[in-house]
Write a protein that holds these residues in place. Structure first.
Motif, PDB file in Angstrom:
ATOM      1  N   GLY A 204      39.736  60.816  46.628  1.00 56.21           N
ATOM      2  CA  GLY A 204      41.102  61.047  47.073  1.00 56.21           C
ATOM      3  C   GLY A 204      41.922  59.768  47.116  1.00 56.21           C
ATOM      4  O   GLY A 204      43.079  59.743  46.675  1.00 56.21           O
ATOM      5  N   LEU A 205      41.325  58.690  47.624  1.00 55.37           N
ATOM      6  CA  LEU A 205      42.030  57.412  47.677  1.00 55.37           C
ATOM      7  C   LEU A 205      42.292  56.884  46.271  1.00 55.37           C
ATOM      8  O   LEU A 205      43.354  56.308  46.001  1.00 55.37           O
ATOM      9  N   ALA A 206      41.350  57.080  45.363  1.00 52.23           N
ATOM     10  CA  ALA A 206      41.563  56.671  43.968  1.00 52.23           C
ATOM     11  C   ALA A 206      42.750  57.425  43.368  1.00 52.23           C
ATOM     12  O   ALA A 206      43.534  56.867  42.588  1.00 52.23           O
ATOM     13  N   GLY A 207      42.894  58.705  43.721  1.00 49.76           N
ATOM     14  CA  GLY A 207      44.043  59.470  43.249  1.00 49.76           C
ATOM     15  C   GLY A 207      45.358  58.930  43.782  1.00 49.76           C
ATOM     16  O   GLY A 207      46.368  58.897  43.062  1.00 49.76           O
TER      17      GLY A 207
ATOM     18  N   ALA B  83      47.489  62.140  53.081  1.00 48.18           N
ATOM     19  CA  ALA B  83      47.416  63.454  52.439  1.00 48.18           C
ATOM     20  C   ALA B  83      46.489  63.417  51.223  1.00 48.18           C
ATOM     21  O   ALA B  83      45.698  64.346  50.997  1.00 48.18           O
ATOM     22  N   GLY B  84      46.577  62.346  50.448  1.00 46.62           N
ATOM     23  CA  GLY B  84      45.695  62.212  49.290  1.00 46.62           C
ATOM     24  C   GLY B  84      44.240  62.082  49.696  1.00 46.62           C
ATOM     25  O   GLY B  84      43.352  62.713  49.112  1.00 46.62           O
ATOM     26  N   VAL B  85      43.989  61.262  50.709  1.00 48.25           N
ATOM     27  CA  VAL B  85      42.615  61.094  51.201  1.00 48.25           C
ATOM     28  C   VAL B  85      42.105  62.394  51.800  1.00 48.25           C
ATOM     29  O   VAL B  85      40.939  62.774  51.606  1.00 48.25           O
ATOM     30  N   ALA B  86      42.963  63.109  52.536  1.00 46.99           N
ATOM     31  CA  ALA B  86      42.569  64.389  53.125  1.00 46.99           C
ATOM     32  C   ALA B  86      42.215  65.409  52.045  1.00 46.99           C
ATOM     33  O   ALA B  86      41.303  66.232  52.231  1.00 46.99           O
ATOM     34  N   THR B  87      42.907  65.355  50.918  1.00 44.46           N
ATOM     35  CA  THR B  87      42.572  66.228  49.797  1.00 44.46           C
ATOM     36  C   THR B  87      41.151  65.966  49.317  1.00 44.46           C
ATOM     37  O   THR B  87      40.372  66.888  49.061  1.00 44.46           O
ATOM     38  N   GLY B  88      40.810  64.689  49.213  1.00 52.67           N
ATOM     39  CA  GLY B  88      39.450  64.334  48.809  1.00 52.67           C
ATOM     40  C   GLY B  88      38.426  64.744  49.849  1.00 52.67           C
ATOM     41  O   GLY B  88      37.338  65.231  49.510  1.00 52.67           O
TER      42      GLY B  88
ATOM     43  N   PRO C  49      23.183  70.512  43.897  1.00 57.46           N
ATOM     44  CA  PRO C  49      24.389  69.678  43.826  1.00 57.46           C
ATOM     45  C   PRO C  49      25.122  69.768  42.499  1.00 57.46           C
ATOM     46  O   PRO C  49      26.358  69.740  42.460  1.00 57.46           O
ATOM     47  N   PHE C  50      24.375  69.888  41.404  1.00 62.33           N
ATOM     48  CA  PHE C  50      25.020  69.967  40.091  1.00 62.33           C
ATOM     49  C   PHE C  50      25.938  71.180  40.023  1.00 62.33           C
ATOM     50  O   PHE C  50      27.114  71.075  39.619  1.00 62.33           O
ATOM     51  N   MET C  51      25.447  72.347  40.423  1.00 65.04           N
ATOM     52  CA  MET C  51      26.235  73.571  40.340  1.00 65.04           C
ATOM     53  C   MET C  51      27.373  73.570  41.357  1.00 65.04           C
ATOM     54  O   MET C  51      28.495  74.005  41.056  1.00 65.04           O
ATOM     55  N   ALA C  52      27.098  73.091  42.564  1.00 62.27           N
ATOM     56  CA  ALA C  52      28.117  73.090  43.610  1.00 62.27           C
ATOM     57  C   ALA C  52      29.294  72.196  43.239  1.00 62.27           C
ATOM     58  O   ALA C  52      30.463  72.605  43.342  1.00 62.27           O
ATOM     59  N   THR C  53      29.006  70.988  42.794  1.00 63.19           N
ATOM     60  CA  THR C  53      30.092  70.059  42.470  1.00 63.19           C
ATOM     61  C   THR C  53      30.776  70.421  41.153  1.00 63.19           C
ATOM     62  O   THR C  53      31.941  70.090  40.962  1.00 63.19           O
ATOM     63  N   LEU C  54      30.059  71.093  40.261  1.00 65.08           N
ATOM     64  CA  LEU C  54      30.697  71.598  39.042  1.00 65.08           C
ATOM     65  C   LEU C  54      31.735  72.652  39.393  1.00 65.08           C
ATOM     66  O   LEU C  54      32.849  72.660  38.841  1.00 65.08           O
ATOM     67  N   ALA C  55      31.389  73.537  40.320  1.00 63.19           N
ATOM     68  CA  ALA C  55      32.341  74.554  40.761  1.00 63.19           C
ATOM     69  C   ALA C  55      33.561  73.910  41.411  1.00 63.19           C
ATOM     70  O   ALA C  55      34.713  74.309  41.161  1.00 63.19           O
ATOM     71  N   THR C  56      33.339  72.903  42.248  1.00 60.60           N
ATOM     72  CA  THR C  56      34.449  72.199  42.889  1.00 60.60           C
ATOM     73  C   THR C  56      35.305  71.473  41.865  1.00 60.60           C
ATOM     74  O   THR C  56      36.538  71.429  41.980  1.00 60.60           O
ATOM     75  N   MET C  57      34.675  70.889  40.852  1.00 62.56           N
ATOM     76  CA  MET C  57      35.416  70.214  39.792  1.00 62.56           C
ATOM     77  C   MET C  57      36.374  71.176  39.097  1.00 62.56           C
ATOM     78  O   MET C  57      37.563  70.881  38.907  1.00 62.56           O
ATOM     79  N   LEU C  58      35.875  72.359  38.723  1.00 63.44           N
ATOM     80  CA  LEU C  58      36.710  73.341  38.036  1.00 63.44           C
ATOM     81  C   LEU C  58      37.840  73.831  38.938  1.00 63.44           C
ATOM     82  O   LEU C  58      38.988  73.985  38.496  1.00 63.44           O
ATOM     83  N   ALA C  59      37.525  74.059  40.216  1.00 63.31           N
ATOM     84  CA  ALA C  59      38.541  74.521  41.160  1.00 63.31           C
ATOM     85  C   ALA C  59      39.615  73.459  41.376  1.00 63.31           C
ATOM     86  O   ALA C  59      40.821  73.767  41.409  1.00 63.31           O
ATOM     87  N   ALA C  60      39.196  72.202  41.523  1.00 66.08           N
ATOM     88  CA  ALA C  60      40.160  71.115  41.743  1.00 66.08           C
ATOM     89  C   ALA C  60      41.040  70.907  40.519  1.00 66.08           C
ATOM     90  O   ALA C  60      42.251  70.697  40.643  1.00 66.08           O
ATOM     91  N   ARG C  61      40.443  70.997  39.342  1.00 67.34           N
ATOM     92  CA  ARG C  61      41.230  70.820  38.123  1.00 67.34           C
ATOM     93  C   ARG C  61      42.254  71.938  37.986  1.00 67.34           C
ATOM     94  O   ARG C  61      43.430  71.695  37.666  1.00 67.34           O
TER      95      ARG C  61
ATOM     96  N   ALA D 160      42.487  63.522  40.427  1.00 65.73           N
ATOM     97  CA  ALA D 160      43.701  64.038  39.790  1.00 65.73           C
ATOM     98  C   ALA D 160      44.496  64.899  40.757  1.00 65.73           C
ATOM     99  O   ALA D 160      45.727  64.787  40.858  1.00 65.73           O
ATOM    100  N   LEU D 161      43.805  65.780  41.478  1.00 67.56           N
ATOM    101  CA  LEU D 161      44.487  66.639  42.456  1.00 67.56           C
ATOM    102  C   LEU D 161      45.110  65.803  43.565  1.00 67.56           C
ATOM    103  O   LEU D 161      46.252  66.054  43.981  1.00 67.56           O
ATOM    104  N   ALA D 162      44.391  64.798  44.050  1.00 71.40           N
ATOM    105  CA  ALA D 162      44.927  63.937  45.112  1.00 71.40           C
ATOM    106  C   ALA D 162      46.158  63.174  44.627  1.00 71.40           C
ATOM    107  O   ALA D 162      47.107  62.950  45.398  1.00 71.40           O
ATOM    108  N   SER D 163      46.163  62.776  43.358  1.00 68.51           N
ATOM    109  CA  SER D 163      47.328  62.063  42.819  1.00 68.51           C
ATOM    110  C   SER D 163      48.555  62.970  42.801  1.00 68.51           C
ATOM    111  O   SER D 163      49.674  62.521  43.083  1.00 68.51           O
ATOM    112  N   VAL D 164      48.353  64.232  42.485  1.00 71.36           N
ATOM    113  CA  VAL D 164      49.461  65.192  42.476  1.00 71.36           C
ATOM    114  C   VAL D 164      49.973  65.426  43.892  1.00 71.36           C
ATOM    115  O   VAL D 164      51.194  65.416  44.144  1.00 71.36           O
TER     116      VAL D 164
END
Length: 330
Positions: free
Chosen positions: A229-232, A102-107, A125-137, A82-86
């Motif tokens: 990022g590419l998906a975005g 730029a989108g790929v670099a975001t990812g 990994p669960f906690m680390a990527t959860l934190a990144t998910m919240l930050a990216a959103r 979602a962030l990469a799409s923006v």
């Protein structure tokens, strides 16, 4: 064969042929069923739309596959997409040559953060990527001011998401399949790929053997982030807008596709092609349900997709557990 390759092969287990062959058989049977039951199932419009939409899920699923092979998880892929799409939409006026990287670099940046938290700070990994998910959103909502960001239609940015090769094949699915080939080559033909599997099979033993386990983990999370990022970019280019609220549940869809493709959630075993089949299988199930809705035989809302995906995933996990126990007894 070098001594390193011999050591790597001791800690990697090939996926059983029957495990990943099943998902391809199921996919083929569903295609035959759809062609038999629905008049327009194999029409150029339906095939093209199906491939264009599911190219995004193929990407995030393949990235997730490599992460899960290490025994990890990446919950941030949907929010990162979602962030990469923006980001891509905001830069679309400068053309595809700027917006796509730029989108790929975001990812990649999100993947680097995940890798730093997991490898550097040794967070789960669960906690680390959860934190990144919240930050990216949160970042996508702030950057977009909580609004969809319309792309610049006068540039060539939308060519990637909307143009096709002939009448059937979107450029997005071609790009996704190129990424799949890269992932397959790395996993099957390089020591890095075998180290990814070795980490998932027994991380401590792989480390004691002198394998570069940290490098393998960093690669897996960077690759997953780049795929998101590419998906975005595909999302913004194909639908004409960066979507800060899109991507919710994509991580679950990716995990489901990986598991259906036969990759063990505990790591150490998996298949990139079977993951692609798993992603297409899920997409095809929902495509068939849409046709059934059109016939008036059933009437299922989009919310039922989550129910079906969850039920299907539960069944596959239960089968994996039973097969694992049977293998252990043998």
């Amino acid at each position: 064969m070098t001594s390193l390759d011999l050591n790597l092969r001791r800690f990697t287990r090939p996926l059983g042929e029957g495990t990943h062959l099943t998902v391809w058989v199921a996919l083929g049977l569903l295609i035959l069923f759809g062609a038999w039951r629905y008049d327009n199932f194999l029409s150029a419009y339906n095939v093209s739309s199906f491939l264009q939409y599911n190219s995004m899920f193929v990407l995030v699923s393949v990235g997730m596959c490599l992460v899960i092979m290490t025994g990890g998880i990446d919950l941030s892929v949907g929010a990162v997409a979602a962030l990469a799409s923006v980001v891509a939409a905001l830069l679309s006026a400068r053309g595809l040559a700027v917006a796509l990287p730029a989108g790929v670099a975001t990812g990649l940046m999100a993947g680097a953060i995940n890798a730093g938290l997991i490898v550097g700070l040794r967070l789960p990994p669960f906690m680390a990527t959860l934190a990144t998910m919240l930050a990216a959103r949160g970042t996508s909502l702030v950057v977009s001011d909580r609004q969809a960001v319309t792309v610049d239609w006068t540039s060539d940015f939308t060519a990637l998401g909307m143009n096709k090769i002939g009448a059937l094949v979107p450029w997005t699915i071609v790009a996704a399949l190129l990424v799949v080939l890269v992932a397959w080559h790395v996993l099957e033909r390089t020591s890095l790929g075998r180290t990814v599997l070795a980490v998932g099979d027994n991380a401590e033993a792989a480390h004691l053997m002198g394998l570069k386990t940290g490098r393998a983990l960093v690669f897996a999370y960077l690759f997953s982030g780049a795929c998101a990022g590419l998906a975005g970019v595909f999302l913004a280019s194909g639908y004409g807008a960066g979507q800060p609220l899109e991507g919710q549940g994509w991580e679950l869809a990716a995990i489901a596709s990986v598991v259906v493709g036969g990759t063990l959630l505990t790591g150490g075993m998996g298949s990139v092609p079977a993951t692609v089949a798993g992603a297409l299988l899920f997409g095809l199930v929902f495509n068939l349900l849409n046709f059934e809705n059109g016939l008036g035989v059933i009437s299922l809302s989009a919310y039922w997709q989550s129910v079906i995906r969850g039920t299907f995933l539960l069944v596959v996990i239960l089968l994996q557990v039973r097969l694992g126990r049977a293998a252990a007894r043998a």
